[in-house]
Design an enzyme around this catalytic site. Structure first.
Site, PDB file in Angstrom:
ATOM      1  N   TYR A 195      -8.026   2.613   6.734  1.00  0.00           N
ATOM      2  CA  TYR A 195      -6.691   3.223   6.612  1.00  0.00           C
ATOM      3  C   TYR A 195      -5.674   2.410   7.426  1.00  0.00           C
ATOM      4  O   TYR A 195      -4.608   2.050   6.949  1.00  0.00           O
ATOM      5  CB  TYR A 195      -6.769   4.678   7.095  1.00  0.00           C
ATOM      6  CG  TYR A 195      -5.437   5.338   7.324  1.00  0.00           C
ATOM      7  CD1 TYR A 195      -4.579   5.609   6.267  1.00  0.00           C
ATOM      8  CD2 TYR A 195      -5.027   5.687   8.621  1.00  0.00           C
ATOM      9  CE1 TYR A 195      -3.343   6.215   6.484  1.00  0.00           C
ATOM     10  CE2 TYR A 195      -3.809   6.294   8.842  1.00  0.00           C
ATOM     11  CZ  TYR A 195      -2.969   6.560   7.772  1.00  0.00           C
ATOM     12  OH  TYR A 195      -1.753   7.154   7.997  1.00  0.00           O
TER      13      TYR A 195
ATOM     14  N   SER B  68       1.794   3.866  10.908  1.00  0.00           N
ATOM     15  CA  SER B  68       1.050   4.750  11.808  1.00  0.00           C
ATOM     16  C   SER B  68       0.716   4.043  13.108  1.00  0.00           C
ATOM     17  O   SER B  68       0.505   2.816  13.132  1.00  0.00           O
ATOM     18  CB  SER B  68      -0.251   5.150  11.098  1.00  0.00           C
ATOM     19  OG  SER B  68      -1.134   5.749  12.009  1.00  0.00           O
TER      20      SER B  68
ATOM     21  N   LYS C  98      -2.204   0.136   6.359  1.00  0.00           N
ATOM     22  CA  LYS C  98      -0.852   0.332   6.920  1.00  0.00           C
ATOM     23  C   LYS C  98      -0.320  -0.994   7.474  1.00  0.00           C
ATOM     24  O   LYS C  98       0.838  -1.355   7.249  1.00  0.00           O
ATOM     25  CB  LYS C  98      -0.894   1.391   8.036  1.00  0.00           C
ATOM     26  CG  LYS C  98      -1.120   2.806   7.529  1.00  0.00           C
ATOM     27  CD  LYS C  98       0.085   3.304   6.771  1.00  0.00           C
ATOM     28  CE  LYS C  98      -0.157   4.563   6.002  1.00  0.00           C
ATOM     29  NZ  LYS C  98       0.889   4.946   5.080  1.00  0.00           N
TER      30      LYS C  98
END
Ligand code: NAD
Ligand code: UD1
Length: 347
Positions: free
Chosen positions: A161, A137, A165
């Protein structure tokens, strides 16, 4: 034809990628826990392929299960071999993606996104399968002063988050460095995927309270929510709202197929690519476009800035263009029209 394991294949981006691969004749094996999708997606895949007489039930295999469960993963690899559909490579979408939840429940995010990925890589290695394309992302980037984001820009996520990643990207780099002659790894850093398949037969699951802007706009359009709150109109931008690099999910699906082909054609590869259009639009521009192409009024109100937001985010797309000669084809109008076409069916 190659058999591709697609983790999270009944999810938003995964399901569109399944269509893109099936249309080109690949076999696919989907793993999904259905935590954020449903088996109905499989009917959507069938219905889309039947529109062009392309459906072949022997080309789609579905296993319900969790990537944190190693014996489940091993069974999928063994069962596929038994069926003479050995898994050749993996596209790894499965994971959790809600930024707010990742902050309140970090262990869950490390468990699913990182431990789940390690499990998968271990089982891949045991089965001599060493080609993987991973869903990363734009949220991994940290240097918000120097735009657009390049693949070489500073990695410094601002939430759990994003850390998960970046961690999986690092794991992929480490396994590649440890045995570069064997592995073919790729990380695609998506910017803001929205829209849906133009048939309206698959799309983004908009159950619950969406955090991202596009499903929220759709919920207001369909009357599920009465108002959209725009997080800030005092940003240092042309109209005071944030700019984002929206990309049609069908374009994004296509890029998985092209990148996978690139990986499979090489003996060894380690790739990281931005996937966006490279042209940002403001929140107000997105709303106005949605209203215009769908002839619907979106009720909105300005509210305070959201914690962790940045004014502008968009991709430098030169690397993906130079390497794969790929450019997204669909416009913001297409994204708004197709996305709403799907959401209308969910009400
Ligand atoms: P999604 O939630 O629609 O799809 C993810 C799928 O993974 C779901 O079907 C879910 O049921 C499944 N899943 C979740 N945990 C699982 C587990 N432990 N085991 C097996 N299956 C599990 O999300 P999406 O938008 O399609 O995103 C796909 C990937 O792309 C995710 O990894 C996400 O972090 C990443 N990504 C998404 C965006 C975005 O804006 N949608 C942006 C950047 C990156
Ligand atoms: C968010 C996440 C990012 C993640 C990405 C894709 C944060 C801080 N960032 O990014 O980590 O990779 O989603 O899943 O959560 N907006 C509103 N009202 C809303 C919702 C959003 O005004 O109800 C605005 C936001 O302030 C932002 C823009 O719309 O300016 C886009 O928001 P969103 O869709 O959440 O994407 P990102 O902010 O890019």
């Amino acid at each position: 034809m190659k058999n591709i394991l697609i983790t999270g294949g009944t999810g938003f981006i995964g399901s569109h990628t399944c269509i893109s691969l099936l249309e080109d004749g690949y076999d696919i094996t989907i793993i999904d826990s259905l935590i954020n999708s449903s088996k109905k997606v499989l009917e959507g895949l069938r219905d889309i392929l039947e529109l062009t007489n392309n459906f072949d039930e022997n080309k789609i295999h579905f296993y319900e299960g969790d990537i944190r469960n190693t014996s489940f993963l091993q069974d999928v690899f063994l069962d596929s071999k038994k069926k003479k559909k050995t898994i050749d490579c993996v596209i790894h979408f499965a994971g959790l993606k809600a930024v707010r939840e990742s902050k309140s429940n970090p262990l869950l995010y490390w468990d699913v996104n990182v431990k789940g990925s390690i499990n998968l890589l271990n089982i891949m290695q045991e089965n001599d399968c060493r080609t993987i394309l991973f869903s990363s992302s734009a949220t991994v980037y940290g240097d918000i002063e120097n735009l657009p984001f390049k693949e070489s820009s500073l990695i410094n996520p601002s939430n759990t988050y994003g850390y998960t990643k970046a961690a999986v990207e690092n794991i992929l780099k480490n396994i590649f460095d440890a045995d570069s002659s064997k592995w073919r790894v790729g990380s695609l850093r998506y910017f803001n995927p929205i829209g849906s398949h133009p048939s309206g037969l698959i799309g983004e699951n908009s159950r619950g309270k969406p955090e991202n802007i596009f499903p929220y706009i759709c919920q207001v359009a369909s009357g599920i929510k009465d108002k959209l709150y725009i997080f800030g109109n005092d940003w240092p931008t042309f109209d005071g709202t944030c700019y984002r690099d929206y990309i049609h999910v069908v374009d994004l699906a296509e890029v998985h197929k092209i990148t996978l082909k690139y990986l499979l054609e090489r003996d060894s590869a380690n790739l990281t690519l931005n996937v966006g259009k490279g042209k940002p639009f403001s929140v107000l521009e997105l709303i106005k476009t949605f209203e215009r192409v769908n002839n619907i009024k979106i009720n909105y109100e300005f509210s305070s800035r959201r914690d962790g937001d940045i004014a502008i985010s968009f991709a430098d797309t030169s690397k993906i263009y130079n390497l794969l000669k790929w450019k997204p084809l669909k416009s913001l109008e297409d994204m708004c029209k197709d996305g709403w076409n799907w959401q209308k069916t969910c009400v």
